[in-house]
Scaffold this motif. Structure first.
Motif, short mmCIF file in Angstrom:
data_model
loop_
_atom_site.label_atom_id
_atom_site.label_comp_id
_atom_site.label_asym_id
_atom_site.label_seq_id
_atom_site.Cartn_x
_atom_site.Cartn_y
_atom_site.Cartn_z
N UNK A 61 5.98 11.59 -1.52
CA UNK A 61 7.02 11.56 -2.54
C UNK A 61 6.58 10.68 -3.71
N UNK A 62 7.29 10.79 -4.82
CA UNK A 62 6.97 9.95 -5.98
C UNK A 62 7.04 8.48 -5.61
N UNK A 63 8.07 8.11 -4.85
CA UNK A 63 8.20 6.71 -4.44
C UNK A 63 7.03 6.28 -3.57
N UNK A 64 6.59 7.16 -2.67
CA UNK A 64 5.46 6.83 -1.79
C UNK A 64 4.16 6.66 -2.58
N UNK A 65 4.00 7.45 -3.66
CA UNK A 65 2.77 7.31 -4.45
C UNK A 65 2.70 5.93 -5.12
N UNK A 66 3.83 5.45 -5.63
CA UNK A 66 3.84 4.13 -6.28
C UNK A 66 3.63 3.04 -5.24
N UNK A 67 4.23 3.20 -4.08
CA UNK A 67 4.01 2.24 -3.00
C UNK A 67 2.54 2.22 -2.59
N UNK A 68 1.90 3.38 -2.60
CA UNK A 68 0.50 3.45 -2.22
C UNK A 68 -0.38 2.72 -3.22
N UNK A 69 -0.07 2.84 -4.51
CA UNK A 69 -0.83 2.09 -5.52
C UNK A 69 -0.72 0.58 -5.24
N UNK A 70 0.48 0.13 -4.94
CA UNK A 70 0.68 -1.29 -4.63
C UNK A 70 -0.13 -1.70 -3.40
N UNK A 71 -0.21 -0.82 -2.43
CA UNK A 71 -0.99 -1.11 -1.22
C UNK A 71 -2.49 -1.15 -1.53
N UNK A 95 3.27 7.94 -14.38
CA UNK A 95 3.83 6.78 -13.68
C UNK A 95 2.79 6.19 -12.73
N UNK A 96 2.07 7.07 -12.01
CA UNK A 96 1.02 6.61 -11.10
C UNK A 96 -0.05 5.87 -11.89
N UNK A 97 -0.51 6.48 -12.99
CA UNK A 97 -1.58 5.88 -13.78
C UNK A 97 -1.15 4.54 -14.36
N UNK A 292 -1.17 12.45 2.22
CA UNK A 292 -1.39 11.13 2.78
C UNK A 292 -2.43 11.08 3.88
N UNK A 293 -3.07 12.21 4.18
CA UNK A 293 -4.12 12.21 5.20
C UNK A 293 -5.34 11.42 4.71
N UNK A 294 -5.93 10.63 5.60
CA UNK A 294 -7.08 9.79 5.27
C UNK A 294 -8.35 10.48 5.74
N UNK A 312 -2.39 1.12 7.76
CA UNK A 312 -2.70 0.31 6.58
C UNK A 312 -4.05 0.72 6.01
N UNK A 313 -4.26 0.45 4.73
CA UNK A 313 -5.56 0.73 4.13
C UNK A 313 -6.64 -0.10 4.81
N UNK A 314 -6.32 -1.35 5.14
CA UNK A 314 -7.30 -2.22 5.79
C UNK A 314 -7.73 -1.65 7.13
N UNK A 315 -6.78 -1.17 7.93
CA UNK A 315 -7.12 -0.59 9.23
C UNK A 315 -7.88 0.72 9.06
N UNK A 316 -7.54 1.49 8.03
CA UNK A 316 -8.26 2.74 7.77
C UNK A 316 -9.71 2.46 7.43
N UNK A 317 -9.94 1.42 6.61
CA UNK A 317 -11.32 1.07 6.25
C UNK A 317 -12.11 0.67 7.49
N UNK A 318 -11.49 -0.13 8.38
CA UNK A 318 -12.19 -0.54 9.61
C UNK A 318 -12.53 0.68 10.48
#
Length: 404
Positions: A61-71, A95-97, A292-294, A312-318
């Motif tokens: 969703x639009x809200x999820x995209x903004x939350x993802x940028x913050x993450x 808005x994302x940009x 949202x698939x990694x 989390x992005x951190x766990x995905x990177x690991x």
């Protein structure tokens, strides 16, 4: 993918390379490719996403995209490549940009350029966009036939000039195939004539609309011819073109060998390759699609390790980095190829070749290797050159530079 000039010398992508290296050393994601939408207004015949006019039903969703940028910001991600489909078709693209810019993340936009205007070129610049990546596939007739939309070539070229007039750098991209091989050197000259800073050449990944089309890939001999041209061009003092090569990492040790034959010091590149191999899978790089698939690599949307809604992005990177801990196999194995740790082969090709529908094996050998020589047979001993460079710099020898 590897920026050849910035890797071995200093080039247009040097700043981004430095940020990615610093992020990886700090344990952060080094770069993130984000397909914010599956929608596209073109229907390119080789599209690895098979993008079309439809929105995926589980799109963020639009809200999820903004939350993802913050993450991304909280995870220390320095660079994001915003792509699609056509990213500018997403209603909250701006808005994302804007949020990316506010967070201090460096954005690059991958767009087909059909929606670029004078007004939004300025808006892109105001939001920190220094580079736009867009595709060019050949002549006007060939490009429009491949994209299946008449007039696309002219829109791309007009957009390139608009972006350059706004002092935004342009990356011209092409997926190299038997169809556009006859035009490749002309396209490079067009890039130079238009003031384009980076030319990205990617081997064909046969997924999406090109699934099963392995016969469309150019030969190893043609790849070697192209690499020889790149070496000659980078040694020309009047040329400043940056070359980025994707999905065929064996081109990097091949180019290094050719530089050594010409008496060029390759120690800078070898030191970088001790941190990042020529294949980015598992090296701090990650891709996220519009649902949202990694993914370890954006070229295979089916090879996923989880979803950003649940991880989390951190766990995905690991999790992704764990892929890098397993050695490559077959002709890419450490006991067979001295270049395993600086090349590794294309992991997504390996995954696809071994049966993606059954889980695949990303560690199997990459048959597209352009070196493809018998065990121990090298035109130039790149490992020895690395050891000598390390000794001259006061570092440990080959173990530090080549990783073995």
């Amino acid at each position: 993918m590897a920026h050849v000039r910035s890797l071995f010398f200093t080039g247009a992508a040097s700043e981004s390379e430095a940020k990615a290296q610093a992020a990886k050393k700090a344990g952060h994601p080094s770069s993130l490719i984000w397909n914010i939408t599956n929608r596209c207004n073109l229907k390119c015949s080789h599209c690895y996403m098979a993008a079309d006019a439809h929105i995926l039903p589980d799109q963020l969703s639009d809200e999820e995209t903004i939350q993802l940028v913050d993450r991304m910001h909280e995870a220390g991600c320095p660079v994001v490549f915003i792509s699609g489909g056509e990213p500018m078709l997403r209603p909250n693209f701006w808005e994302i940009l804007e949020r990316v810019h506010e967070c201090g993340i460096k954005p690059t936009i991958s767009t087909n350029c059909t929606l670029v205007t004078e007004d939004n070129a300025q808006r892109l610049k105001d939001n920190g966009v220094k580079w736009i990546a867009t595709s060019l596939y050949g002549t006007r007739e060939y490009h429009d036939e491949l994209t299946r939309v008449p007039g696309t070539y002219d829109k791309v070229m007009a957009a390139v000039r608009t972006l350059r007039a706004h002092d935004i750098g342009v990356v011209l991209k092409t997926a190299i195939t038997v169809g556009n091989w006859p035009f490749i050197f002309d396209m490079i000259q067009i890039a130079k004539d238009e003031g384009v800073g980076i030319f990205y050449i990617c081997d064909l990944i046969t997924s999406g609309r090109s699934e099963g089309e392995e016969a469309l890939r150019i030969t190893k001999e043609q790849w070697r011819e192209l690499c020889d041209f790149i070496v000659d061009d980078m040694l020309d003092p009047d040329s400043h073109m940056e070359y980025d090569i994707g999905a065929i990492p064996s081109t990097i040790p091949y180019i290094a060998e050719k530089f050594i034959e010409r008496g060029v010091d390759v120690s800078k590149g070898l030191e970088r390759l001790s941190l990042f191999s020529a294949c980015p899978v598992g090296q701090g790089h990650m891709a996220i699609n519009s649902a949202g698939d990694i993914m370890p690599c954006q070229f295979s949307q089916e090879w996923t390790v989880g979803n950003i809604r649940d991880m989390s992005i951190e766990d995905a990177v690991k999790l992704l980095r764990a892929l890098d801990e397993q050695p490559s196999e077959g002709q890419c194995a450490p006991e067979v190829c001295a270049y395993t740790h600086i090349c590794r082969g294309c992991r997504v090709k390996a995954w696809m070749r071994t049966g993606a529908e059954n889980g695949g094996n990303p560690h199997s050998e990459d048959f597209s290797c352009i070196l493809n020589k018998a065990e121990g047979e090298r035109d130039v001993d790149l490992a020895a050159a690395g050891a000598a460079a390390g000794a001259a710099a006061g570092a440990a020898p080959c173990k530090t530079i080549c990783g073995h």
